[in-house]
Design a protein around this motif. Structure first.
Motif, PDB file in Angstrom:
ATOM      1  N   VAL A  17       9.237 -50.841 -14.008  1.00  0.00           N
ATOM      2  CA  VAL A  17      10.031 -49.772 -13.383  1.00  0.00           C
ATOM      3  C   VAL A  17      11.489 -50.053 -13.684  1.00  0.00           C
ATOM      4  CG1 VAL A  17      10.656 -48.620 -11.220  1.00  0.00           C
ATOM      5  CG2 VAL A  17       8.314 -49.457 -11.560  1.00  0.00           C
ATOM      6  N   ASP A  18      12.215 -49.027 -14.142  1.00  0.00           N
ATOM      7  CA  ASP A  18      13.566 -49.232 -14.642  1.00  0.00           C
ATOM      8  C   ASP A  18      14.569 -48.311 -13.941  1.00  0.00           C
ATOM      9  OD1 ASP A  18      15.791 -49.868 -16.114  1.00  0.00           O
ATOM     10  OD2 ASP A  18      15.024 -49.146 -18.035  1.00  0.00           O
ATOM     11  N   ASN A  19      15.202 -48.824 -12.885  1.00  0.00           N
ATOM     12  CA  ASN A  19      16.342 -48.150 -12.263  1.00  0.00           C
ATOM     13  C   ASN A  19      16.001 -46.743 -11.756  1.00  0.00           C
ATOM     14  OD1 ASN A  19      19.099 -48.612 -11.575  1.00  0.00           O
ATOM     15  ND2 ASN A  19      19.715 -47.132 -13.132  1.00  0.00           N
ATOM     16  N   VAL A  20      14.966 -46.645 -10.967  1.00  0.00           N
ATOM     17  CA  VAL A  20      14.497 -45.350 -10.446  1.00  0.00           C
ATOM     18  C   VAL A  20      15.154 -45.055  -9.093  1.00  0.00           C
ATOM     19  CG1 VAL A  20      12.470 -44.164  -9.489  1.00  0.00           C
ATOM     20  CG2 VAL A  20      12.315 -45.365 -11.687  1.00  0.00           C
ATOM     21  N   GLY A  37       0.019 -46.316 -16.571  1.00  0.00           N
ATOM     22  CA  GLY A  37       0.922 -47.367 -17.013  1.00  0.00           C
ATOM     23  C   GLY A  37       2.389 -46.995 -16.987  1.00  0.00           C
ATOM     24  N   ALA A  38       2.716 -45.830 -16.422  1.00  0.00           N
ATOM     25  CA  ALA A  38       4.115 -45.380 -16.418  1.00  0.00           C
ATOM     26  C   ALA A  38       4.965 -46.081 -15.374  1.00  0.00           C
ATOM     27  CB  ALA A  38       4.176 -43.865 -16.197  1.00  0.00           C
ATOM     28  N   GLY A  39       4.325 -46.686 -14.358  1.00  0.00           N
ATOM     29  CA  GLY A  39       5.071 -47.356 -13.299  1.00  0.00           C
ATOM     30  C   GLY A  39       4.919 -46.713 -11.939  1.00  0.00           C
ATOM     31  N   LYS A  40       4.004 -45.751 -11.819  1.00  0.00           N
ATOM     32  CA  LYS A  40       3.817 -45.040 -10.549  1.00  0.00           C
ATOM     33  C   LYS A  40       3.358 -45.983  -9.443  1.00  0.00           C
ATOM     34  CE  LYS A  40       0.658 -42.149 -11.904  1.00  0.00           C
ATOM     35  NZ  LYS A  40       0.368 -42.818 -13.189  1.00  0.00           N
ATOM     36  N   CYS A 198       1.833 -29.897  -3.922  1.00  0.00           N
ATOM     37  CA  CYS A 198       3.196 -30.453  -3.923  1.00  0.00           C
ATOM     38  C   CYS A 198       4.279 -29.383  -3.833  1.00  0.00           C
ATOM     39  CB  CYS A 198       3.421 -31.289  -5.178  1.00  0.00           C
ATOM     40  SG  CYS A 198       2.373 -32.754  -5.258  1.00  0.00           S
ATOM     41  N   SER A 199       5.323 -29.684  -3.062  1.00  0.00           N
ATOM     42  CA  SER A 199       6.494 -28.819  -2.999  1.00  0.00           C
ATOM     43  C   SER A 199       7.547 -29.230  -4.017  1.00  0.00           C
ATOM     44  CB  SER A 199       7.096 -28.852  -1.592  1.00  0.00           C
ATOM     45  OG  SER A 199       7.378 -30.190  -1.193  1.00  0.00           O
ATOM     46  N   ARG A 200       7.478 -30.462  -4.485  1.00  0.00           N
ATOM     47  CA  ARG A 200       8.399 -30.970  -5.507  1.00  0.00           C
ATOM     48  C   ARG A 200       7.692 -32.074  -6.276  1.00  0.00           C
ATOM     49  NH1 ARG A 200      12.773 -34.806  -5.374  1.00  0.00           N
ATOM     50  NH2 ARG A 200      12.448 -35.111  -3.133  1.00  0.00           N
ATOM     51  N   ALA A 201       8.141 -32.304  -7.504  1.00  0.00           N
ATOM     52  CA  ALA A 201       7.494 -33.329  -8.321  1.00  0.00           C
ATOM     53  C   ALA A 201       8.530 -34.115  -9.108  1.00  0.00           C
ATOM     54  CB  ALA A 201       6.483 -32.702  -9.277  1.00  0.00           C
ATOM     55  N   ILE A 202       8.246 -35.394  -9.264  1.00  0.00           N
ATOM     56  CA  ILE A 202       9.008 -36.302 -10.105  1.00  0.00           C
ATOM     57  C   ILE A 202       8.091 -36.744 -11.236  1.00  0.00           C
ATOM     58  CG2 ILE A 202       9.852 -38.685 -10.179  1.00  0.00           C
ATOM     59  CD1 ILE A 202      11.005 -38.239  -7.389  1.00  0.00           C
ATOM     60  N   ILE A 203       8.644 -36.825 -12.445  1.00  0.00           N
ATOM     61  CA  ILE A 203       7.875 -37.343 -13.575  1.00  0.00           C
ATOM     62  C   ILE A 203       8.513 -38.646 -14.026  1.00  0.00           C
ATOM     63  CG2 ILE A 203       7.065 -36.933 -15.933  1.00  0.00           C
ATOM     64  CD1 ILE A 203       7.103 -33.961 -15.375  1.00  0.00           C
ATOM     65  N   ILE A 204       7.677 -39.680 -14.180  1.00  0.00           N
ATOM     66  CA  ILE A 204       8.141 -40.989 -14.621  1.00  0.00           C
ATOM     67  C   ILE A 204       7.440 -41.330 -15.925  1.00  0.00           C
ATOM     68  CG2 ILE A 204       6.412 -42.204 -13.249  1.00  0.00           C
ATOM     69  CD1 ILE A 204       8.463 -44.431 -12.775  1.00  0.00           C
ATOM     70  N   SER A 205       8.188 -41.895 -16.859  1.00  0.00           N
ATOM     71  CA  SER A 205       7.635 -42.282 -18.154  1.00  0.00           C
ATOM     72  C   SER A 205       8.265 -43.604 -18.570  1.00  0.00           C
ATOM     73  CB  SER A 205       7.931 -41.205 -19.203  1.00  0.00           C
ATOM     74  OG  SER A 205       7.429 -41.586 -20.475  1.00  0.00           O
ATOM     75  N   ASP A 206       7.428 -44.556 -18.974  1.00  0.00           N
ATOM     76  CA  ASP A 206       7.910 -45.890 -19.362  1.00  0.00           C
ATOM     77  C   ASP A 206       8.818 -46.490 -18.295  1.00  0.00           C
ATOM     78  OD1 ASP A 206       6.539 -45.974 -21.795  1.00  0.00           O
ATOM     79  OD2 ASP A 206       8.134 -44.887 -22.828  1.00  0.00           O
ATOM     80  N   GLY A 207       8.469 -46.255 -17.031  1.00  0.00           N
ATOM     81  CA  GLY A 207       9.222 -46.844 -15.936  1.00  0.00           C
ATOM     82  C   GLY A 207      10.499 -46.119 -15.569  1.00  0.00           C
ATOM     83  N   ARG A 208      10.828 -45.028 -16.283  1.00  0.00           N
ATOM     84  CA  ARG A 208      12.063 -44.301 -16.020  1.00  0.00           C
ATOM     85  C   ARG A 208      11.774 -42.906 -15.487  1.00  0.00           C
ATOM     86  NH1 ARG A 208      12.867 -46.666 -21.097  1.00  0.00           N
ATOM     87  NH2 ARG A 208      14.468 -48.304 -21.132  1.00  0.00           N
ATOM     88  N   LEU A 209      12.627 -42.439 -14.591  1.00  0.00           N
ATOM     89  CA  LEU A 209      12.495 -41.082 -14.063  1.00  0.00           C
ATOM     90  C   LEU A 209      13.040 -40.109 -15.105  1.00  0.00           C
ATOM     91  CD1 LEU A 209      13.206 -40.061 -10.424  1.00  0.00           C
ATOM     92  CD2 LEU A 209      13.888 -38.571 -12.281  1.00  0.00           C
ATOM     93  N   VAL A 210      12.208 -39.143 -15.523  1.00  0.00           N
ATOM     94  CA  VAL A 210      12.604 -38.210 -16.580  1.00  0.00           C
ATOM     95  C   VAL A 210      12.683 -36.766 -16.111  1.00  0.00           C
ATOM     96  CG1 VAL A 210      11.773 -39.693 -18.450  1.00  0.00           C
ATOM     97  CG2 VAL A 210      10.208 -38.033 -17.409  1.00  0.00           C
TER      98      VAL A 210
END
Length: 313
Positions: A17-20, A37-40, A198-210
């Motif tokens: 996880v990178d600075n989320v 494997g994204a870091g969820k 869900c009312s809102r969604a976050i997408i994380i990839s390679d440990g980063r929020l995108v």
């Protein structure tokens, strides 16, 4: 209710996880999306205090997970992935055990257990050992454990993974029923979960929020958002070329009797109106005409793979 601040986690040379950073408010069901494997799960475990972050922190209802971990954990109901339970215990005895760990006893404990059994629809299996239950019922027993103390924050890691459609519907209904008075985070790689609850969604990839937004906002980044789909009664020669020539169109995908017209052009025109006008002029026999909302799977793939898959399917 939840504030995650620049949280990171390393396992040796691996940056999981990178600075989320993100927040979640009361009444919100926040989908935490990403490929395997994204870091969820690592992020969920740090918020719940199961793992210590390498840097950064999070607060739950104003309690910092590093400086006030016990107070933060009291605010949380946690349903981990592959929900664990003691197979030899009955559903009722497992919930009583969980309640005792939470410090309840006597009439208060019994009331909490009964309320959780009713809320999670476990009446039929309350005296059955957990090891003999179907996966759907096991998941609901562990769900009941997570809500037993009526926490203001509920964090669930892959709550419907592996369940059949009926079981998924039951779990999603339970989540929505509790959403008004709680803050709920659902970690998932199942895109249909976002539209379902869900009312809102976050997408994380390679440990980063995108990405971070409502399902509608995320779909607006899709190439198909605002595109116009025409389905003719049969393939029409020259239709794709005529549609592509519209000043408000960018391109056209043709698949048999279906044409998908993507918006574009320099004049800012109304693509739907222009397509409809052309169809009237040509009198091409058609079955349907509609504007597309956009595809969440396309946005997800573009953000987590990096390939342009917008023309697939």
């Amino acid at each position: 209710m939840i504030e995650v601040k620049d949280i990171s986690k390393r396992f040796g040379a691996i940056q999981a996880v990178d600075n989320v950073s993100f927040t979640a408010e009361q009444g919100e069901i926040l989908g935490f999306l990403g490929p395997n494997g994204a870091g969820k799960s690592t992020t969920m475990r740090m918020i719940t205090g199961f793992l210590a972050p390498s840097s950064g922190t999070a607060s739950v209802c104003g309690h910092d997970i590093l400086t006030a971990p016990v107070a933060a954990k009291r605010q949380i109901g946690y349903l981990p992935e592959n929900a664990p339970a003691y197979a030899e215990m009955t559903a009722t005895s497992f919930l009583q055990f969980a309640g005792e760990l939470r410090g309840f006893g006597g009439a208060e404990l019994n009331g909490k257990v009964e309320a959780a059994i009713e809320r999670c629809r476990l009446e039929k299996v309350r005296n059955q050992s957990v090891g003999t239950l179907s996966k759907g019922y096991k998941q609901r027993v562990c769900f009941a454990q997570a809500v037993l103390h009526d926490p203001p924050v509920l964090i669930m890691d892959e709550p419907t993974d592996g369940l059949d459609p009926n079981q998924k519907h039951i779990v999603r209904t339970m989540i929505k029923d509790m959403a008004e008075k709680k803050t709920i985070i659902i970690s998932t790689h199942i895109l249909e979960e976002v539209d379902a609850v869900c009312s809102r969604a976050i997408i994380i990839s390679d440990g980063r929020l995108v990405a971070n937004g409502t399902p509608e906002e995320l779909r607006s980044a899709s190439r198909t958002h605002g595109a116009v789909e025409v389905v003719f009664k049969e393939p029409v020669a020259g239709a794709a070329g005529a549609l592509r020539a519209l000043s408000s169109a960018d391109d056209v995908d043709e698949a048999g009797a279906k044409c998908t017209v993507y918006k574009g052009g320099q004049d800012g025109g109304d693509l739907f109106a222009d397509v409809a006008k052309l169809l009237r002029e040509k009198s091409w026999p058609m079955i349907s005409l509609r504007t597309l909302d956009g595809r969440l799977d396309e946005v997800f793939q573009n953000l987590t793979i990096g390939d342009d898959l917008s023309r697939v399917g």
